[in-house]
Design a protein around this motif. Sequence first.
Motif, PDB file in Angstrom:
ATOM      1  N   TYR A 164      16.346   5.591   2.985  1.00  0.00           N
ATOM      2  CA  TYR A 164      15.029   6.141   3.324  1.00  0.00           C
ATOM      3  C   TYR A 164      14.244   6.477   2.058  1.00  0.00           C
ATOM      4  O   TYR A 164      13.058   6.137   1.937  1.00  0.00           O
ATOM      5  CB  TYR A 164      15.188   7.390   4.187  1.00  0.00           C
ATOM      6  CG  TYR A 164      13.887   8.129   4.423  1.00  0.00           C
ATOM      7  CD1 TYR A 164      13.004   7.728   5.428  1.00  0.00           C
ATOM      8  CD2 TYR A 164      13.508   9.198   3.608  1.00  0.00           C
ATOM      9  CE1 TYR A 164      11.795   8.377   5.619  1.00  0.00           C
ATOM     10  CE2 TYR A 164      12.305   9.850   3.795  1.00  0.00           C
ATOM     11  CZ  TYR A 164      11.448   9.438   4.808  1.00  0.00           C
ATOM     12  OH  TYR A 164      10.243  10.075   4.990  1.00  0.00           O
ATOM     13  N   GLN A 166      14.561   5.279  -0.962  1.00  0.00           N
ATOM     14  CA  GLN A 166      14.165   4.067  -1.679  1.00  0.00           C
ATOM     15  C   GLN A 166      13.023   3.359  -0.949  1.00  0.00           C
ATOM     16  O   GLN A 166      12.085   2.857  -1.583  1.00  0.00           O
ATOM     17  CB  GLN A 166      15.369   3.146  -1.843  1.00  0.00           C
ATOM     18  CG  GLN A 166      16.428   3.713  -2.777  1.00  0.00           C
ATOM     19  CD  GLN A 166      17.649   2.819  -2.924  1.00  0.00           C
ATOM     20  OE1 GLN A 166      17.628   1.647  -2.541  1.00  0.00           O
ATOM     21  NE2 GLN A 166      18.727   3.370  -3.464  1.00  0.00           N
ATOM     22  N   PHE A 167      13.090   3.333   0.360  1.00  0.00           N
ATOM     23  CA  PHE A 167      12.044   2.692   1.156  1.00  0.00           C
ATOM     24  C   PHE A 167      10.703   3.414   0.996  1.00  0.00           C
ATOM     25  O   PHE A 167       9.658   2.786   0.833  1.00  0.00           O
ATOM     26  CB  PHE A 167      12.478   2.669   2.620  1.00  0.00           C
ATOM     27  CG  PHE A 167      11.428   2.221   3.603  1.00  0.00           C
ATOM     28  CD1 PHE A 167      10.796   0.996   3.462  1.00  0.00           C
ATOM     29  CD2 PHE A 167      11.082   3.029   4.676  1.00  0.00           C
ATOM     30  CE1 PHE A 167       9.830   0.579   4.374  1.00  0.00           C
ATOM     31  CE2 PHE A 167      10.129   2.621   5.603  1.00  0.00           C
ATOM     32  CZ  PHE A 167       9.490   1.398   5.445  1.00  0.00           C
ATOM     33  N   ARG A 168      10.744   4.748   1.014  1.00  0.00           N
ATOM     34  CA  ARG A 168       9.517   5.549   0.937  1.00  0.00           C
ATOM     35  C   ARG A 168       9.142   5.913  -0.509  1.00  0.00           C
ATOM     36  O   ARG A 168       8.138   6.582  -0.734  1.00  0.00           O
ATOM     37  CB  ARG A 168       9.676   6.830   1.759  1.00  0.00           C
ATOM     38  CG  ARG A 168       9.653   6.627   3.267  1.00  0.00           C
ATOM     39  CD  ARG A 168       8.360   6.024   3.716  1.00  0.00           C
ATOM     40  NE  ARG A 168       8.174   6.109   5.163  1.00  0.00           N
ATOM     41  CZ  ARG A 168       7.436   5.259   5.849  1.00  0.00           C
ATOM     42  NH1 ARG A 168       6.823   4.259   5.214  1.00  0.00           N
ATOM     43  NH2 ARG A 168       7.296   5.387   7.158  1.00  0.00           N
ATOM     44  N   ARG A 212      17.516  -5.346  -0.535  1.00  0.00           N
ATOM     45  CA  ARG A 212      16.247  -6.069  -0.679  1.00  0.00           C
ATOM     46  C   ARG A 212      16.448  -7.580  -0.860  1.00  0.00           C
ATOM     47  O   ARG A 212      15.494  -8.300  -1.150  1.00  0.00           O
ATOM     48  CB  ARG A 212      15.469  -5.520  -1.878  1.00  0.00           C
ATOM     49  CG  ARG A 212      14.925  -4.098  -1.682  1.00  0.00           C
ATOM     50  CD  ARG A 212      14.017  -3.730  -2.841  1.00  0.00           C
ATOM     51  NE  ARG A 212      13.394  -2.428  -2.680  1.00  0.00           N
ATOM     52  CZ  ARG A 212      13.881  -1.286  -3.155  1.00  0.00           C
ATOM     53  NH1 ARG A 212      15.029  -1.308  -3.834  1.00  0.00           N
ATOM     54  NH2 ARG A 212      13.243  -0.153  -2.979  1.00  0.00           N
ATOM     55  N   VAL A 261      13.597  -1.365   7.835  1.00  0.00           N
ATOM     56  CA  VAL A 261      12.962  -1.257   6.521  1.00  0.00           C
ATOM     57  C   VAL A 261      12.818  -2.621   5.865  1.00  0.00           C
ATOM     58  O   VAL A 261      11.848  -2.870   5.132  1.00  0.00           O
ATOM     59  CB  VAL A 261      13.707  -0.261   5.599  1.00  0.00           C
ATOM     60  CG1 VAL A 261      13.719   1.134   6.206  1.00  0.00           C
ATOM     61  CG2 VAL A 261      15.118  -0.709   5.285  1.00  0.00           C
ATOM     62  N   ARG A 262      13.761  -3.517   6.122  1.00  0.00           N
ATOM     63  CA  ARG A 262      13.619  -4.873   5.588  1.00  0.00           C
ATOM     64  C   ARG A 262      12.402  -5.558   6.217  1.00  0.00           C
ATOM     65  O   ARG A 262      11.605  -6.189   5.515  1.00  0.00           O
ATOM     66  CB  ARG A 262      14.890  -5.689   5.861  1.00  0.00           C
ATOM     67  CG  ARG A 262      16.060  -5.341   4.940  1.00  0.00           C
ATOM     68  CD  ARG A 262      17.262  -6.243   5.223  1.00  0.00           C
ATOM     69  NE  ARG A 262      16.916  -7.658   5.162  1.00  0.00           N
ATOM     70  CZ  ARG A 262      16.794  -8.352   4.038  1.00  0.00           C
ATOM     71  NH1 ARG A 262      17.010  -7.777   2.869  1.00  0.00           N
ATOM     72  NH2 ARG A 262      16.471  -9.642   4.079  1.00  0.00           N
ATOM     73  N   GLN A 265       9.158  -4.406   4.810  1.00  0.00           N
ATOM     74  CA  GLN A 265       8.888  -4.904   3.467  1.00  0.00           C
ATOM     75  C   GLN A 265       8.779  -6.424   3.418  1.00  0.00           C
ATOM     76  O   GLN A 265       8.779  -7.025   2.342  1.00  0.00           O
ATOM     77  CB  GLN A 265       9.968  -4.397   2.502  1.00  0.00           C
ATOM     78  CG  GLN A 265       9.942  -2.876   2.349  1.00  0.00           C
ATOM     79  CD  GLN A 265      10.387  -2.398   0.991  1.00  0.00           C
ATOM     80  OE1 GLN A 265      11.154  -3.060   0.300  1.00  0.00           O
ATOM     81  NE2 GLN A 265       9.908  -1.232   0.594  1.00  0.00           N
TER      82      GLN A 265
END
Length: 324
Positions: A164, A166-168, A212, A261-262, A265
């Motif tokens: 979370y 890293q995503f945000r 990622r 999240v993938r 992005q």
Amino acid sequence: MINQKKLEMAFKRYCRNFIDGIKLEDVQKEYNENLNESIDIVESNETDMDHVLLINLDTISSYYLSRWKNDVLINKGDSVENLKTIQKVVFYKCMGQDLYKERYPDMILEYSFKKVVIALIHFTMFGWEKEEKILFNFLLTKLGTKFMDANDWNKHLWFLLELYLQFRDETISGTNQELSRNLKKNLNELGMKNGLIPEDLEVYEEVLGKWRTVNVQEVITMISEMSLHHSNLAAEVGQLGEFGDYKYAFYPYEILFLLHVRKKQGLPNPDHYDDFLMNTPEAKMSIQDPETYPEWDPMLRMIDEFYRKNYPEYIPNRYGELFQ
């Protein structure tokens, strides 16, 4: 390897728990009793007894948990409506508990690190950005204090929180890398409980290192390994292991969050899954992006309005209307 027969038998026990064990009609009866109790407190404006309202929020969670299981597991539906209310109640447990930190500093917490992290990642998947930011700020300010015990051994929670962050593009204690190790070290230096926090996240370490990736085959491998790990633990349902509880044992929310999240992005995901866990009813629920807010539960609405009226310092008062 997974013992497929053992896994399938465990899933049957998981489903039967909400047919033969925790029956919806019994949970609904308790809900109605607590609703009447809450109405009495609110109508008489008993602020010396209003901590009971916070305690009664747990009955709302239990009621919607039974509704969710009946809808998805027993009646083969795919709606997340009841699950949304469960996560919403966690939010209000946090907001309500904050009112009692001085009056009842040793009051048992109605939430936990685990529940808050799970609610946070669901708010993210549901697209509820305003409420997500409020909940994250609550976690950030309370984490490592007696109001948010971070001494948690569940490895998938540390994976979720680090993913979370890293995503945000957020940090805790100045980092979003090797979160559990760094926070464990910080808490140790402060003389605070940290012995249960894992230093090795096992399968999740590798995923955090390559989440990622643009290689779909790598994603398939990651999900397969995560699913195997989850399934082996879910096969022990009832034993109180990491995925041994009857609430989420066969709901692979940590994998679904990774896929979410993938996707956000612009990274490719597999279009189908062959394993048992990723084809359970809860794994295949229909989650829209964004999700609409659920209808207000009447007890929850009443408690929120009571706190807003009687406590100017109540956190939601800073943000106006929420969940609508």
